[in-house]
Design an enzyme around this catalytic site. Structure first.
Site, PDB file in Angstrom:
ATOM      1  N   ASP A   9      42.562  38.814  35.166  1.00 52.34           N
ATOM      2  CA  ASP A   9      42.392  40.196  35.612  1.00 52.34           C
ATOM      3  C   ASP A   9      43.738  40.889  35.399  1.00 52.34           C
ATOM      4  OD1 ASP A   9      41.365  42.484  37.125  1.00 52.34           O
ATOM      5  OD2 ASP A   9      42.653  41.759  38.750  1.00 52.34           O
ATOM      6  N   MET A  10      43.745  42.212  35.403  1.00 49.32           N
ATOM      7  CA  MET A  10      45.000  42.919  35.134  1.00 49.32           C
ATOM      8  C   MET A  10      45.640  43.497  36.403  1.00 49.32           C
ATOM      9  SD  MET A  10      45.914  42.588  31.954  1.00 49.32           S
ATOM     10  CE  MET A  10      46.848  43.972  31.331  1.00 49.32           C
ATOM     11  N   ASP A  11      45.072  44.568  36.965  1.00 51.11           N
ATOM     12  CA  ASP A  11      45.686  45.224  38.121  1.00 51.11           C
ATOM     13  C   ASP A  11      45.706  44.287  39.331  1.00 51.11           C
ATOM     14  OD1 ASP A  11      46.148  47.818  36.918  1.00 51.11           O
ATOM     15  OD2 ASP A  11      43.975  48.047  36.925  1.00 51.11           O
ATOM     16  N   SER A  44      38.891  42.561  32.805  1.00 52.74           N
ATOM     17  CA  SER A  44      39.280  43.643  33.714  1.00 52.74           C
ATOM     18  C   SER A  44      38.165  44.672  33.854  1.00 52.74           C
ATOM     19  CB  SER A  44      40.550  44.317  33.159  1.00 52.74           C
ATOM     20  OG  SER A  44      40.838  45.510  33.847  1.00 52.74           O
ATOM     21  N   GLY A  45      38.231  45.417  34.935  1.00 50.33           N
ATOM     22  CA  GLY A  45      37.320  46.546  35.097  1.00 50.33           C
ATOM     23  C   GLY A  45      37.722  47.739  34.247  1.00 50.33           C
ATOM     24  N   LYS A 192      32.157  40.060  34.845  1.00 48.78           N
ATOM     25  CA  LYS A 192      33.204  39.368  34.075  1.00 48.78           C
ATOM     26  C   LYS A 192      32.789  37.937  33.717  1.00 48.78           C
ATOM     27  CE  LYS A 192      37.102  41.884  36.171  1.00 48.78           C
ATOM     28  NZ  LYS A 192      38.428  41.725  36.834  1.00 48.78           N
ATOM     29  N   ASP A 215      42.051  39.057  41.912  1.00 43.37           N
ATOM     30  CA  ASP A 215      42.468  39.457  43.260  1.00 43.37           C
ATOM     31  C   ASP A 215      41.441  40.332  43.961  1.00 43.37           C
ATOM     32  OD1 ASP A 215      42.972  41.790  41.574  1.00 43.37           O
ATOM     33  OD2 ASP A 215      44.110  42.594  43.264  1.00 43.37           O
ATOM     34  N   ASN A 218      35.502  42.226  42.176  1.00 46.90           N
ATOM     35  CA  ASN A 218      34.905  42.130  40.842  1.00 46.90           C
ATOM     36  C   ASN A 218      35.357  40.880  40.091  1.00 46.90           C
ATOM     37  OD1 ASN A 218      37.524  43.113  40.583  1.00 46.90           O
ATOM     38  ND2 ASN A 218      37.033  44.490  38.906  1.00 46.90           N
TER      39      ASN A 218
END
Length: 271
Positions: A9-11, A44-45, A192, A215, A218
Site C-alpha cells: 500500500d502507499m499512503d 493502492s486506492g 486489492k 495500514d 482497504n
C-alpha cells in the site's frame, strides 16, 4: 518457501507522512528483488497515473493494483479493470448527491471527475491524488469506464455513512475506508486482494510466497490472503489484529526494513 511477490500500500505504508520514501535505499533493494526473481506490486486506492509517478524509471517494469483493485496494470500492459454499468452508476450517484457534507470523485480509466462547484481546498487535495482529474458541471455518466467512487467527508460522519451506504447500495458497490475522512465505493469482490490474485495466477505464485503491507480497511483482504501480511505500526488496532505480522512505522521506513529481511532470508522468511 521463498518469497516471490511483495505488494505495498502507499499512503501510511510505503510513503511517509510527507508522501515520500527513501528512494536511494529502495533502488538498491529493487535491484536485489529483480536478481532474486521477486515481483514488486503497488496496491493502492489511488489513481494509476498518480502511483506510477512515484516510480520513474521502473514504472514500466513493475505492476500496479490501482483504485483499490479497479484497474490492474503490469509492465505497462492492461491486465484487468472492473466496470460499472450505466444503470449502476446512476443508482449510486443519485444517492450520493442526496448526502450533505460529501464530496465525490468518480474514478474512471481515462480520468477522475469531480465538480467544478466544490471548494478550492477540496479540488487542490483531489489533484494531489488524481493526476488526471476533470472538473465537470454535473455527474452525468462520462464517456469512460467507471470502476470506483471516492468520497471525502468529515471524520465524525465516517462510521454512520459507511453503515448506511453498505445497506442502501448493497450488491452494487461496497464501502471501504481508505484513510481519514475517506471512503471508496468499490465493485463487490474487486478489491486489492482480487488484483493480486489475478497477478499471482498470471505468474504462478502461491499465497504463501506473497508479502503484503498495509495500514487501512482497504488492505484487510490482501493482508489476510498473503502468507506474510504485515500491518504497519501506525495502523489502527483492528488492522493489526487481523494481520499475522507487524512492520515498523511508515515514517521510519518500516516497509524497507522488512524488505531487507526478505532479501536476506531472515525470520520469518527462513521457515
Amino acid at each position: 518457501m521463498s518469497v516471490k511477490l511483495i505488494a505495498v500500500d502507499m499512503d501510511g505504508t510505503f510513503l511517509d507522512d510527507r508522501k515520500n520514501y527513501n528512494r536511494a535505499r529502495f533502488a538498491g533493494q529493487y535491484q536485489q528483488m529483480k536478481a532474486q526473481g521477486i515481483r514488486f506490486v503497488v496496491a493502492s486506492g489511488n489513481q494509476y497515473y498518480q502511483l506510477r509517478s512515484f516510480f520513474p524509471g521502473i514504472d514500466h517494469e513493475i505492476s500496479f493494483v490501482s483504485d483499490n483493485g479497479g484497474w490492474v496494470v503490469s509492465e505497462n500492459q492492461d491486465v484487468f479493470n472492473g466496470a460499472l454499468t450505466k444503470q449502476q452508476y446512476d443508482t449510486v450517484i443519485d444517492h450520493l448527491l442526496t448526502l450533505p457534507h460529501v464530496d465525490i470523485i468518480t474514478c474512471g480509466k481515462r480520468s477522475g471527475y469531480t465538480l467544478q462547484s466544490y471548494s478550492e481546498g477540496f479540488k487542490r487535495m483531489a489533484g494531489m491524488y488524481y493526476h488526471r482529474l476533470e472538473l465537470v458541471d454535473d455527474f452525468a455518466h462520462p464517456d469512460d469506464v467507471i470502476f470506483k467512487f471516492a468520497l471525502n467527508l468529515p471524520d465524525d460522519l465516517l462510521a454512520d455513512t459507511m453503515d448506511s451506504l453498505t445497506a442502501i447500495l448493497e450488491g452494487i458497490v461496497v464501502p471501504v475506508s481508505s484513510g481519514h475522512g475517506s471512503i471508496d465505493l468499490i465493485i463487490p469482490g474487486v478489491h486489492k486482494a482480487n488484483g493480486l490474485r489475478i497477478l499471482q495466477d498470471k505468474w504462478g505464485i502461491k499465497d504463501g510466497e506473497v508479502v503484503t503491507f498495509g495500514d487501512g480497511g482497504n488492505d484487510i483482504e490482501m493482508l489476510c490472503q498473503a502468507g506474510f501480511g504485515f500491518a504497519m505500526a501506525n495502523a489502527p488496532d483492528k488492522i493489526k489484529q487481523i494481520a499475522r505480522f507487524q512492520a515498523g512505522y511508515n515514517n521510519e521506513e518500516g516497509v524497507l526494513d522488512v524488505i531487507d529481511k526478505v532479501l536476506k532470508g531472515e525470520a520469518p522468511f527462513n521457515e
